[in-house]
Write a protein that holds these residues in place. Structure first.
Motif, PDB file in Angstrom:
ATOM      1  N   LEU A  57       1.120  -1.102   0.092  1.00 54.83           N
ATOM      2  CA  LEU A  57       0.129  -0.045   0.098  1.00 54.83           C
ATOM      3  C   LEU A  57       0.855   1.306   0.005  1.00 54.83           C
ATOM      4  CD1 LEU A  57      -2.792  -1.313   2.573  1.00 54.83           C
ATOM      5  CD2 LEU A  57      -2.932  -0.950  -0.022  1.00 54.83           C
ATOM      6  N   ARG A  58       1.287   1.664  -1.267  1.00 53.13           N
ATOM      7  CA  ARG A  58       2.172   2.655  -1.266  1.00 53.13           C
ATOM      8  C   ARG A  58       1.763   4.322  -1.452  1.00 53.13           C
ATOM      9  NH1 ARG A  58       5.480   1.391  -6.776  1.00 53.13           N
ATOM     10  NH2 ARG A  58       7.133   2.640  -5.533  1.00 53.13           N
ATOM     11  N   SER A  59       0.201   4.145  -1.581  1.00 55.37           N
ATOM     12  CA  SER A  59      -0.462   5.626  -1.656  1.00 55.37           C
ATOM     13  C   SER A  59      -1.490   5.527  -1.073  1.00 55.37           C
ATOM     14  CB  SER A  59      -0.593   5.694  -3.262  1.00 55.37           C
ATOM     15  OG  SER A  59      -1.282   7.029  -3.353  1.00 55.37           O
ATOM     16  N   GLY A  60      -1.625   6.913  -0.296  1.00 53.88           N
ATOM     17  CA  GLY A  60      -2.842   6.972   0.569  1.00 53.88           C
ATOM     18  C   GLY A  60      -3.494   8.441   0.795  1.00 53.88           C
ATOM     19  N   THR A  61      -4.649   8.695   1.111  1.00 55.29           N
ATOM     20  CA  THR A  61      -5.478   9.963   1.112  1.00 55.29           C
ATOM     21  C   THR A  61      -6.585  10.041   1.649  1.00 55.29           C
ATOM     22  OG1 THR A  61      -5.588  12.230  -0.282  1.00 55.29           O
ATOM     23  CG2 THR A  61      -6.523  10.071  -1.064  1.00 55.29           C
ATOM     24  N   PRO A  63       0.248  -1.345  -6.123  1.00 58.49           N
ATOM     25  CA  PRO A  63       0.127  -2.197  -7.284  1.00 58.49           C
ATOM     26  C   PRO A  63      -0.228  -3.621  -7.214  1.00 58.49           C
ATOM     27  CG  PRO A  63       2.411  -1.692  -6.760  1.00 58.49           C
ATOM     28  CD  PRO A  63       1.350  -0.897  -5.836  1.00 58.49           C
ATOM     29  N   SER A  64      -1.042  -4.407  -7.824  1.00 60.17           N
ATOM     30  CA  SER A  64      -1.209  -5.704  -7.974  1.00 60.17           C
ATOM     31  C   SER A  64      -0.304  -6.464  -8.097  1.00 60.17           C
ATOM     32  CB  SER A  64      -2.601  -6.065  -8.526  1.00 60.17           C
ATOM     33  OG  SER A  64      -2.963  -7.308  -8.534  1.00 60.17           O
ATOM     34  N   VAL A  83      -3.865  -1.745 -10.302  1.00 60.81           N
ATOM     35  CA  VAL A  83      -3.813  -1.159  -8.903  1.00 60.81           C
ATOM     36  C   VAL A  83      -4.951  -1.460  -8.044  1.00 60.81           C
ATOM     37  CG1 VAL A  83      -4.110   1.027  -7.785  1.00 60.81           C
ATOM     38  CG2 VAL A  83      -2.495   0.776  -9.922  1.00 60.81           C
ATOM     39  N   ASN A  84      -4.726  -1.783  -6.867  1.00 67.03           N
ATOM     40  CA  ASN A  84      -5.828  -2.514  -6.001  1.00 67.03           C
ATOM     41  C   ASN A  84      -6.147  -1.134  -4.868  1.00 67.03           C
ATOM     42  OD1 ASN A  84      -5.770  -4.921  -7.025  1.00 67.03           O
ATOM     43  ND2 ASN A  84      -4.533  -5.673  -5.316  1.00 67.03           N
ATOM     44  N   LEU A  85      -7.188  -0.816  -4.856  1.00 70.42           N
ATOM     45  CA  LEU A  85      -7.652   0.386  -3.970  1.00 70.42           C
ATOM     46  C   LEU A  85      -8.646  -0.104  -2.811  1.00 70.42           C
ATOM     47  CD1 LEU A  85      -8.667   3.155  -6.423  1.00 70.42           C
ATOM     48  CD2 LEU A  85      -6.410   2.898  -5.111  1.00 70.42           C
ATOM     49  N   PHE A  86      -8.372   0.266  -1.738  1.00 69.29           N
ATOM     50  CA  PHE A  86      -9.308  -0.024  -0.497  1.00 69.29           C
ATOM     51  C   PHE A  86      -9.864   1.522   0.184  1.00 69.29           C
ATOM     52  CE2 PHE A  86      -5.963  -2.992  -1.300  1.00 69.29           C
ATOM     53  CZ  PHE A  86      -6.686  -4.264  -1.087  1.00 69.29           C
ATOM     54  N   ILE A 133       0.547   3.437  -8.356  1.00 66.55           N
ATOM     55  CA  ILE A 133      -0.091   4.619  -7.857  1.00 66.55           C
ATOM     56  C   ILE A 133       0.826   5.195  -6.581  1.00 66.55           C
ATOM     57  CG2 ILE A 133      -1.634   3.266  -6.627  1.00 66.55           C
ATOM     58  CD1 ILE A 133      -3.680   5.590  -6.918  1.00 66.55           C
ATOM     59  N   ARG A 134       1.375   6.425  -6.871  1.00 70.05           N
ATOM     60  CA  ARG A 134       2.251   6.681  -5.764  1.00 70.05           C
ATOM     61  C   ARG A 134       1.845   7.749  -4.843  1.00 70.05           C
ATOM     62  NH1 ARG A 134       5.835   5.688 -10.251  1.00 70.05           N
ATOM     63  NH2 ARG A 134       7.534   4.333  -9.547  1.00 70.05           N
ATOM     64  N   HIS A 135       1.110   8.830  -5.495  1.00 70.16           N
ATOM     65  CA  HIS A 135       0.669  10.041  -4.506  1.00 70.16           C
ATOM     66  C   HIS A 135      -0.785  10.502  -5.007  1.00 70.16           C
ATOM     67  CE1 HIS A 135       4.430  10.140  -2.470  1.00 70.16           C
ATOM     68  NE2 HIS A 135       5.192  10.034  -3.809  1.00 70.16           N
ATOM     69  N   PHE A 136      -1.410  11.221  -4.195  1.00 68.04           N
ATOM     70  CA  PHE A 136      -2.604  11.930  -4.374  1.00 68.04           C
ATOM     71  C   PHE A 136      -2.159  13.528  -4.091  1.00 68.04           C
ATOM     72  CE2 PHE A 136      -4.215   7.679  -3.339  1.00 68.04           C
ATOM     73  CZ  PHE A 136      -5.460   7.758  -4.407  1.00 68.04           C
ATOM     74  N   ALA A 137      -2.881  14.323  -4.656  1.00 65.73           N
ATOM     75  CA  ALA A 137      -2.878  15.708  -4.295  1.00 65.73           C
ATOM     76  C   ALA A 137      -4.313  16.295  -4.486  1.00 65.73           C
ATOM     77  CB  ALA A 137      -2.109  16.662  -5.382  1.00 65.73           C
ATOM     78  N   ILE A 138      -4.620  17.264  -3.484  1.00 69.77           N
ATOM     79  CA  ILE A 138      -5.833  18.012  -3.325  1.00 69.77           C
ATOM     80  C   ILE A 138      -5.691  19.410  -4.019  1.00 69.77           C
ATOM     81  CG2 ILE A 138      -7.765  18.943  -2.017  1.00 69.77           C
ATOM     82  CD1 ILE A 138      -7.318  16.366  -0.427  1.00 69.77           C
TER      83      ILE A 138
END
Length: 437
Positions: free
Chosen positions: A30-34, A45-46, A51-54, A75-80
């Motif tokens: 789980l390399r990315s979160g927001t 990554p699967s 890409v797996n999302l929870f 998927i590495r990063h999110f931004a708002i």
């Protein structure tokens, strides 16, 4: 964090359904979160594809479900930006074919709804908001099958390596891309903006060796003091392997020269006015000259020559003057400061054995074991070392991610030594650290 306690929520996923449990088991990490509008999203990554999302509810903590986005990789990063959540992804094997920026259009009842708002030639590493636009850093297109142009301007390569011939295409290199203005047209970015992004910088503007530059990747970037800051990343020996494939050494001396001359520590850049005639880019920490290979030198045997980068570093050398600092992994603005977390490869490269200190007029500072955290405390000042020791744990190889809560910064450490469990020595496994003023 109100209770200042960590609670493991793995069972919420594994107990929800066999499908959710299977998806978690097939997630490489789980390399990315927001967290946004009542939803926590965790992604990685699967091991199979995509890409797996929870998703979790931020108010109740309830698990909302999981999904696999099969069209994307990495998927590495999110931004708002202006109340809208965006994420960067890649396509193809390990994301090496191309990139997309996704706009989240979901909510707590439908947490996995996205639309594409950028179609880029390379995968997205990080993204940030700067002066009314989104800027992204990218990794290069997958090396296999990529064109490499020689130092003399001619195409080079061999069928055995899959490195083809062709003219230089800087869009395939690690780059900075700029979105249209977020205020233009509909609020935020929409699918109509997908082909309206502009490449404003690439590794070709700095690295003089055309093969080495193909191995450049970009890491963190941030908006600070009216400038956009970004840094490079250099996977250990990747540039060396590519160079050996394109220009096979003819003897041991040439092999040793290739190994020596293809190593790079990260560079920190700063730029402004990318959308106008006053565009300016500075190298804050880097080199004014670097070795580049000339295949026509020495009667066609080839040789390395020092060539200018076209930049004069403002403050110091690459890697904050440390050749083992290979990644400018993450940048974050908090409490009026710009923090840069690094990946320091010294512990692995030196086998955990500190070399004897040098003496004399040409002596350089000895390496340090453990990742670094540096801070620009104000625009116009050089960076300051907050810590150079992995915060006391030499096995903490990198500052992988950072999150700000006011002036408090939380650090997610990268530590690949998870089998080091002896309480008498430094411990392996990832750490979550709190940095306060």
């Amino acid at each position: 964090m109100a209770s200042e306690r960590l609670t493991e929520r793995t069972a919420d996923i594994t107990a929800a359904s066999p499908a959710d449990a299977a998806l978690l088991r097939s997630t490489a990490g789980l390399r990315s979160g927001t967290a946004h509008q009542g939803v926590v999203l965790l992604g990685g990554p699967s091991l199979v594809a995509g890409v797996n999302l929870f998703a979790f509810d931020t108010f109740t903590g309830r698990f909302l479900g999981s999904t696999n986005l099969g069209a994307y990789e990495n998927i590495r990063h999110f931004a708002i930006a202006d109340g809208v959540l965006y994420a960067g992804v890649g396509l193809g094997t390990n994301g090496g074919d191309s990139g997309r920026v996704l706009r989240w259009t979901g909510d707590r009842t439908d947490p996995f709804s996205f639309t594409e708002v950028a179609d880029l030639p390379t995968q997205v590493a990080d993204l940030t908001v700067h002066q009314g636009r989104i800027y992204v850093s990218t990794w290069p297109k997958a090396i296999v099958g990529a064109g490499v142009t020689g130092a003399d301007g001619t195409g080079t390569g061999t069928a055995a390596t899959g490195v083809g011939t062709g003219a230089v295409d800087t869009t395939d290199l690690a780059s900075i891309w700029m979105s249209p203005l977020l205020a233009d047209g509909e609020p935020g970015l929409t699918p109509g903006d997908a082909h309206s992004w502009t490449q404003v910088w690439s590794a070709a503007e700095y690295e003089p060796d055309p093969v080495v530059r193909r191995a450049y990747a970009l890491g963190g970037l941030a908006s600070y003091g009216g400038h956009l800051y970004w840094g490079t990343m250099h996977v250990p020996l990747q540039a060396t392997a590519l160079h050996l494939a394109v220009y096979p050494p003819k003897n041991q001396a040439q092999l040793a020269a290739t190994v020596q001359n293809t190593q790079r520590a990260f560079v920190v850049f700063r730029g402004r006015d990318f959308d106008g005639a006053d565009r300016a880019v500075e190298t804050l920490y880097g080199e004014s000259q670097l070795p580049a290979f000339d295949p026509a030198a020495n009667g066609g045997v080839g040789g390395w020559q020092t060539r200018p980068t076209g930049m004069t570093p403002v403050y110091g050398g690459s890697g904050f003057n440390d050749p083992y600092n290979l990644y400018a992994w993450k940048m974050l603005v908090a409490g009026g400061r710009l923090y840069i977390g690094t990946m320091d490869f010294a512990y692995i490269a030196l086998g955990g054995e500190m070399p004897a200190p040098e003496t004399g007029a040409t002596a350089v500072d000895p390496p340090t074991f453990g990742s670094d955290l540096w801070s620009f405390d104000a625009p116009g000042r050089p960076a300051r070392a907050v810590d150079r020791t992995g915060f006391g744990n030499p096995l903490n190889q990198g500052v992988r991610t950072m999150v700000a809560d006011g002036s408090t910064v939380y650090l997610g450490m990268a530590n690949p030594m998870n089998l080091r469990t002896d309480p008498a020595g430094p411990l392996g496994g990832w750490e979550l650290l709190e940095l306060t003023r």
